[in-house]
Design a protein around this motif. Structure first.
Motif, short mmCIF file in Angstrom:
data_model
loop_
_atom_site.label_atom_id
_atom_site.label_comp_id
_atom_site.label_asym_id
_atom_site.label_seq_id
_atom_site.Cartn_x
_atom_site.Cartn_y
_atom_site.Cartn_z
N THR A 6 0.83 -1.21 0.00
CA THR A 6 0.00 0.00 0.00
C THR A 6 0.87 1.26 0.00
N ASP A 7 0.19 2.39 -0.14
CA ASP A 7 0.83 3.70 0.08
C ASP A 7 0.28 4.35 1.35
N PHE A 8 -0.14 3.54 2.32
CA PHE A 8 -0.83 4.02 3.53
C PHE A 8 0.11 4.62 4.58
N VAL A 66 -3.23 -1.61 -2.20
CA VAL A 66 -4.01 -0.38 -2.31
C VAL A 66 -3.11 0.81 -2.63
N VAL A 67 -3.12 1.21 -3.88
CA VAL A 67 -2.57 2.48 -4.34
C VAL A 67 -3.69 2.99 -5.21
N GLY A 89 -7.58 -5.60 -4.93
CA GLY A 89 -7.37 -4.16 -4.96
C GLY A 89 -8.15 -3.49 -6.07
N PRO A 90 -7.80 -2.24 -6.35
CA PRO A 90 -8.55 -1.46 -7.35
C PRO A 90 -8.10 -1.79 -8.78
N ASP A 91 -9.01 -1.66 -9.71
CA ASP A 91 -8.71 -1.91 -11.12
C ASP A 91 -8.24 -0.62 -11.79
N ASN A 92 -7.01 -0.25 -11.50
CA ASN A 92 -6.48 1.01 -12.03
C ASN A 92 -5.11 0.84 -12.65
N THR A 120 -13.87 6.76 1.11
CA THR A 120 -12.44 6.96 0.86
C THR A 120 -11.53 5.90 1.48
N PHE A 121 -12.10 4.86 2.09
CA PHE A 121 -11.21 3.88 2.71
C PHE A 121 -11.68 2.46 2.37
N HIS A 122 -11.63 2.15 1.07
CA HIS A 122 -12.02 0.81 0.63
C HIS A 122 -11.00 -0.24 1.06
N GLY A 123 -9.77 0.17 1.34
CA GLY A 123 -8.78 -0.78 1.86
C GLY A 123 -9.29 -1.46 3.12
#
Lengths: 247, 247, 247
Positions: A6-8, A66-67, A89-92, A120-123
């Motif tokens: 992640t970038d958390f 998660v990024v 994670g996200p499809d990005n 804002t916190f789907h992680g």
């Protein structure tokens, strides 16, 4: 084992809340912080980092990744299954390089939604419960979709840019050393860098490049910080001459 | 319990990969991050920090210690057994103070090598598997060697320098408060510092020294950052007057 | 589950030593790092952060909370039991907002003292063993006292100041979004900020505010760092116009 990418950051509340969910939903499962400082809001750079580091882990590992600068917007939540590893994670684009290098990969869109989903916190609210389910051996709460639907086909196989600066100031590129070829040369801002095997191979203060322990081309300075000496940041381009595919 | 003492940082991939190995090879063993920001590439400063902090842990504790600028070069991998604690890491002086202060110590050179050994990440590939073996109660994969073979006999018993700056900006020295004597004075760059018992003992903004919770002489500023107020960094010398052994 | 809320940092020796105590005294208990970078030596700002974040955890959770500039001085060690959650830490206002928002709360003064109590690290020596006892289901080693004895009654219910800057540079205030009202406006240094639902709602570079995933008013910049763009730090005041209670 659930691996966090992640970038958390670690010190603030994000990684801790994700782990609280994982420990509640999958008690006793080992959790490993791989990167908590992946390139912030930069799924492209992060994709090359993840592609290089995931291969070291065993089959069966679940990666919670998660990024996600688009959190809350239309981008879908997905599970990628690639060579018996799971990525949630996200499809990005974050899983683009993992998918491209896998012998077998399929993509599932996560259909499940939690009772309470923050914007804002789907992680914490979505990806962590899904990762915990996979860790418990349950089937993915998701439906298969065409694996080729969302691709970043314009991204290169190896990225000639800095994708990560580590704790010591060493700068990882998105290039695999194995893809470079034995006679390839590397340069930063026109300044050529020689190859070394390890740090003590070079005099203190010397900048060089080497194959890091996960196969990436990494730029370092013995007893110094390459990021400061060479003014490197995420996104700084690297020049390669004599690369294998150039010949 | 396996205690990590490294200069790896926590957020990046190094500590996480080490823990992945430990969790795979010694499942269920407690792992504690003691220092992930030990003085980078500075085994001498790190040796005094380790010497002060290891004593707090119980007999049987295994310390995985990596401050290892010479990784990949000729320095040997060793196990030090000192007063029923085990220390696994490079033979570069990092264990000098631990050995010197122990009632009983022996040094073993690690003979075992993993199937795949990277040139630059022995913490993950070599030291972590060895620490896990010790945690499982297996004999060290190592042969005893003369404990006096590699010593840093010129290093003092207490180091009158800053060896660590903490999260608050407090600066630890390599001096044990108990070695100083009750009437010793301390000065930084000619500026004398008074002794306090705790922070609220002094007015806000005041610089002082005190015996920290692991016995080291530490320099602090109440409600401020000593590193900024006094321009301290690792290696900054400290002056001691009236030390016990001076009399 | 024991949740850590401190200003200790993660990389240095403080969090690690606390966890070593918890793992020895309450083996197998899940430990979660919620904040290791709570506002340093600032129990007031920390109180609003804790008040917002503790509510997300389940009943039965034990919070070990240390933001304690007065460690070693006369301030008492306490346990607050609030709505079936336990909070262990110093009596310096840190639990004021938790108590004020709880339906039921009682305060116990910790009577127990460890055999060895350092002057400056009660987190390790006193609060961690007490938290471990509670985790084992033992009664608090403490006596009830008048819950209203030490209050910070002059503190507001919501604090119109920055109380935390996160890893991305987003700035949390001590204001609950729910307390603001739908038509409330927010301004920093006279500059009005619009409300958004999530980051991708706004063009890159735009500053805005939103309700964060734990209910606080948070100021952010899409693809940027709000702390740098708006020159924010802990304590920076925020202006609210048209707040619910103002009407």
């Amino acid at each position: 084992m659930i691996v966090l990418f992640t970038d958390f950051g670690l010190a603030g509340p994000y990684t801790g809340q994700v782990k609280a969910v994982l420990q509640r939903e999958a008690p006793g499962e080992a959790i490993v912080d791989l990167f908590a400082d992946a390139p912030a809001a930069n799924p492209k750079a992060a994709a090359y980092l993840l592609g290089a580091y995931c291969a070291w882990f065993e089959a069966g590992t679940i990666f919670l990744c998660v990024v996600d600068p688009g959190v809350g917007s239309a981008r879908a939540p997905i599970i990628v299954e690639a060579d018996d590893r799971f990525f949630v994670g996200p499809d990005n684009g974050l899983f683009e390089i993992v998918r491209r290098r896998a012998r077998q990969a399929r993509v599932l869109e996560i259909a499940w939604r939690p009772p309470a989903l923050s914007a804002t916190f789907h992680g914490r609210d979505l990806f962590a419960p899904v990762a915990a389910r996979l860790a418990r051996g349950e089937p993915p709460p998701a439906a298969a979709r065409d694996a080729s639907s969302l691709r970043q086909s314009e991204w290169p196989d190896d990225l000639a840019e800095i994708v990560y600066i580590d704790h010591y100031g060493n700068a990882m590129t998105g290039l695999r050393a194995a893809a470079l070829g034995d006679n390839a040369g590397l340069a930063i801002a026109g300044r050529p860098l020689e190859r070394a095997r390890f740090f003590a191979d070079r005099p203190p203060g010397d900048a060089f490049w080497y194959e890091n322990s996960n196969g990436l081309v990494e730029i370092a300075v013995n007893r110094g910080r390459a990021d400061r000496v060479l003014a490197l940041a995420i996104g700084t381009p690297v020049s390669v001459v004599g690369r294998r595919e150039d010949r």
